[in-house]
Motif scaffolding. Structure first.
Motif, PDB file in Angstrom:
ATOM      1  N   ALA A   2      41.690  55.648  51.581  1.00 51.34           N
ATOM      2  CA  ALA A   2      41.082  56.952  51.283  1.00 51.34           C
ATOM      3  C   ALA A   2      42.111  58.034  51.008  1.00 51.34           C
ATOM      4  O   ALA A   2      41.866  58.965  50.234  1.00 51.34           O
ATOM      5  CB  ALA A   2      40.166  57.376  52.429  1.00 51.34           C
ATOM      6  N   ASP A   3      43.281  57.944  51.637  1.00 53.18           N
ATOM      7  CA  ASP A   3      44.284  58.998  51.474  1.00 53.18           C
ATOM      8  C   ASP A   3      45.335  58.670  50.421  1.00 53.18           C
ATOM      9  O   ASP A   3      46.373  59.337  50.351  1.00 53.18           O
ATOM     10  CB  ASP A   3      44.966  59.282  52.808  1.00 53.18           C
ATOM     11  CG  ASP A   3      45.830  58.112  53.279  1.00 53.18           C
ATOM     12  OD1 ASP A   3      45.601  56.997  52.793  1.00 53.18           O
ATOM     13  OD2 ASP A   3      46.717  58.337  54.125  1.00 53.18           O
ATOM     14  N   CYS A  50      31.714  56.037  51.774  1.00 52.79           N
ATOM     15  CA  CYS A  50      31.754  54.570  51.837  1.00 52.79           C
ATOM     16  C   CYS A  50      31.050  54.044  53.081  1.00 52.79           C
ATOM     17  O   CYS A  50      30.387  52.999  53.043  1.00 52.79           O
ATOM     18  CB  CYS A  50      33.202  54.090  51.814  1.00 52.79           C
ATOM     19  SG  CYS A  50      34.004  54.240  50.210  1.00 52.79           S
ATOM     20  N   SER A 108      37.506  60.364  47.497  1.00 52.18           N
ATOM     21  CA  SER A 108      38.461  61.305  48.070  1.00 52.18           C
ATOM     22  C   SER A 108      39.087  62.175  46.992  1.00 52.18           C
ATOM     23  O   SER A 108      39.285  63.386  47.189  1.00 52.18           O
ATOM     24  CB  SER A 108      39.559  60.545  48.820  1.00 52.18           C
ATOM     25  OG  SER A 108      39.032  59.806  49.890  1.00 52.18           O
ATOM     26  N   MET A 166      39.851  63.266  52.083  1.00 49.74           N
ATOM     27  CA  MET A 166      39.779  61.843  52.439  1.00 49.74           C
ATOM     28  C   MET A 166      38.571  61.517  53.304  1.00 49.74           C
ATOM     29  O   MET A 166      38.030  60.411  53.237  1.00 49.74           O
ATOM     30  CB  MET A 166      41.065  61.402  53.145  1.00 49.74           C
ATOM     31  CG  MET A 166      41.315  62.057  54.479  1.00 49.74           C
ATOM     32  SD  MET A 166      42.707  61.334  55.387  1.00 49.74           S
ATOM     33  CE  MET A 166      42.000  59.767  55.899  1.00 49.74           C
ATOM     34  N   ALA A 194      38.220  50.990  53.196  1.00 52.13           N
ATOM     35  CA  ALA A 194      37.797  52.347  52.829  1.00 52.13           C
ATOM     36  C   ALA A 194      38.628  53.394  53.555  1.00 52.13           C
ATOM     37  O   ALA A 194      39.074  54.378  52.947  1.00 52.13           O
ATOM     38  CB  ALA A 194      36.318  52.531  53.150  1.00 52.13           C
ATOM     39  N   SER A 195      38.868  53.198  54.847  1.00 55.07           N
ATOM     40  CA  SER A 195      39.664  54.167  55.604  1.00 55.07           C
ATOM     41  C   SER A 195      41.147  54.063  55.268  1.00 55.07           C
ATOM     42  O   SER A 195      41.870  55.067  55.272  1.00 55.07           O
ATOM     43  CB  SER A 195      39.448  53.954  57.107  1.00 55.07           C
ATOM     44  OG  SER A 195      39.861  52.657  57.494  1.00 55.07           O
ATOM     45  N   GLY A 206      35.647  60.625  51.271  1.00 51.91           N
ATOM     46  CA  GLY A 206      35.758  59.255  50.775  1.00 51.91           C
ATOM     47  C   GLY A 206      35.357  58.239  51.820  1.00 51.91           C
ATOM     48  O   GLY A 206      34.606  57.301  51.548  1.00 51.91           O
ATOM     49  N   ILE A 207      35.848  58.439  53.044  1.00 48.43           N
ATOM     50  CA  ILE A 207      35.510  57.521  54.133  1.00 48.43           C
ATOM     51  C   ILE A 207      34.027  57.620  54.473  1.00 48.43           C
ATOM     52  O   ILE A 207      33.344  56.604  54.651  1.00 48.43           O
ATOM     53  CB  ILE A 207      36.376  57.814  55.369  1.00 48.43           C
ATOM     54  CG1 ILE A 207      37.844  57.557  55.069  1.00 48.43           C
ATOM     55  CG2 ILE A 207      35.921  56.976  56.561  1.00 48.43           C
ATOM     56  CD1 ILE A 207      38.791  57.964  56.178  1.00 48.43           C
ATOM     57  N   SER A 257      36.645  54.393  47.902  1.00 51.88           N
ATOM     58  CA  SER A 257      36.989  55.461  48.848  1.00 51.88           C
ATOM     59  C   SER A 257      38.042  56.387  48.263  1.00 51.88           C
ATOM     60  O   SER A 257      37.980  57.614  48.446  1.00 51.88           O
ATOM     61  CB  SER A 257      37.486  54.862  50.166  1.00 51.88           C
ATOM     62  OG  SER A 257      38.734  54.222  50.006  1.00 51.88           O
ATOM     63  N   ASN A 258      39.007  55.823  47.532  1.00 50.30           N
ATOM     64  CA  ASN A 258      40.025  56.657  46.896  1.00 50.30           C
ATOM     65  C   ASN A 258      39.419  57.542  45.818  1.00 50.30           C
ATOM     66  O   ASN A 258      39.791  58.720  45.688  1.00 50.30           O
ATOM     67  CB  ASN A 258      41.119  55.777  46.301  1.00 50.30           C
ATOM     68  CG  ASN A 258      42.171  56.584  45.579  1.00 50.30           C
ATOM     69  OD1 ASN A 258      42.920  57.342  46.186  1.00 50.30           O
ATOM     70  ND2 ASN A 258      42.233  56.453  44.265  1.00 50.30           N
TER      71      ASN A 258
END
Length: 222
Positions: A52-53, A159, A146, A152, A48-49, A155-156, A142-143
Motif C-alpha cells: 500500500a505504501d 482492499c 493509495s 495508504m 495489500a498492507s 488502499g488498505i 492496494s497501491n
C-alpha cells in the motif's frame, strides 16, 4: 539495491515473516490440501498492507518534491520495480509459509502409495500459481487505491472491504467460480474440476487494468 532498500525495509520483512510464522502455528488444518485454503486470504491481506505504501512513502518521507523533477516514465518505472521486488519477496514468504504448515501442523496426505508424492507436488504447483496471482492483484490494487487517494490507509481499507465481501458466503453465492478467492472455495472432492481458474482470470484482468491505470493516476495526482 536502492529500490530494494526503499521497498523492503527491515520492519516490513520482519512483520511479513512473523505473520506467516504465527499463522502456521495458530491456524489448524487436518489435510495437506487445506494449506492453500488457510493461506490465500491472509496472504491477500498481507499483500495489500505490504504494497500500500509503495507510492505514498514518497509523500510521507517528503521525497515526492524531488521525484517530481524526474520524467514521468522514470517515476512510473521506479514504482513498478518496487512492486516487483515486493511481490517476489511475498511469493517467497508464501512458499515458506506452505512449508511451515507441514513442519508445525504435520497434515495428513490424501492418497497412499507411489502417486501420493506426485499428488503433493502437483498440489503445491497449483498453490504456487494461484497464490502468485493473488499476491500480485491485491498488491497492485492496494497501491492503486493509495495512489488515487494519496493515503495508504485508504488502499488498505478498500482492499480489506473487498476481501471481506469476496471471502465470504455472500461472495461464494453471488460470484461462484468467478470469485477472487475461487481457489479457496474450489471443490476439494473433485480435483479434476478446474472451474476455479475463472476467478483467477478475473484477478489477472484486474491486475492488467490496474497496471494500465496507474500511470494516468500518477500523472493526475502528482
Amino acid at each position: 539495491m536502492h529500490e530494494i532498500k526503499i521497498s523492503l525495509p527491515f520492519q516490513k520483512q520482519a512483520y511479513a515473516v512473523l505473520f506467516v510464522l504465527i499463522l502456521s502455528l495458530v491456524r489448524g488444518i487436518t489435510y495437506s490440501y487445506e494449506i492453500g485454503i488457510a493461506l490465500e486470504a491472509p496472504m491477500a491481506i498481507l499483500a495489500a498492507s505490504f504494497c500500500a505504501d509503495t507510492y505514498t512513502q514518497e509523500i510521507t518521507s517528503k521525497r515526492s518534491e524531488i521525484q517530481r523533477l524526474y520524467p514521468m516514465k522514470k517515476r512510473i518505472y521506479s514504482i513498478y520495480k518496487r512492486i516487483v521486488i515486493q511481490e517476489i519477496f511475498l511469493l517467497a514468504v508464501a512458499v515458506a509459509g506452505y512449508g511451515l504448515f507441514y513442519i508445525f501442523q504435520n497434515p495428513r496426505i490424501v492418497g497412499i502409495g507411489e502417486n501420493s508424492s506426485e499428488n503433493e507436488i502437483c498440489q503445491f504447483l497449483v498453490y504456487f500459481a494461484a497464490i502468485a496471482v493473488t499476491l500480485v492483484v491485491w498488491g497492485l490494487l492496494s497501491n492503486l487505491l493509495s495512489c488515487l487517494f494519496r493515503n495508504m490507509w485508504m488502499g488498505i481499507g478498500g482492499c480489506l472491504m473487498l476481501c471481506l465481501i469476496t471471502n465470504s458466503s455472500i461472495g461464494v453465492r453471488y460470484f461462484g467460480a468467478w470469485n477472487l478467492f475461487s481457489y479457496t472455495f474450489r471443490s476439494i472432492e473433485n480435483s479434476s474440476n478446474y472451474s476455479w481458474i475463472c476467478g483467477k482470470i478475473v484477478c489477472i484482468c484486474i491486475g492488467i487494468m490496474t497496471v494500465a491505470a496507474l500511470p494516468k493516476i500518477m500523472e493526475k495526482r502528482g
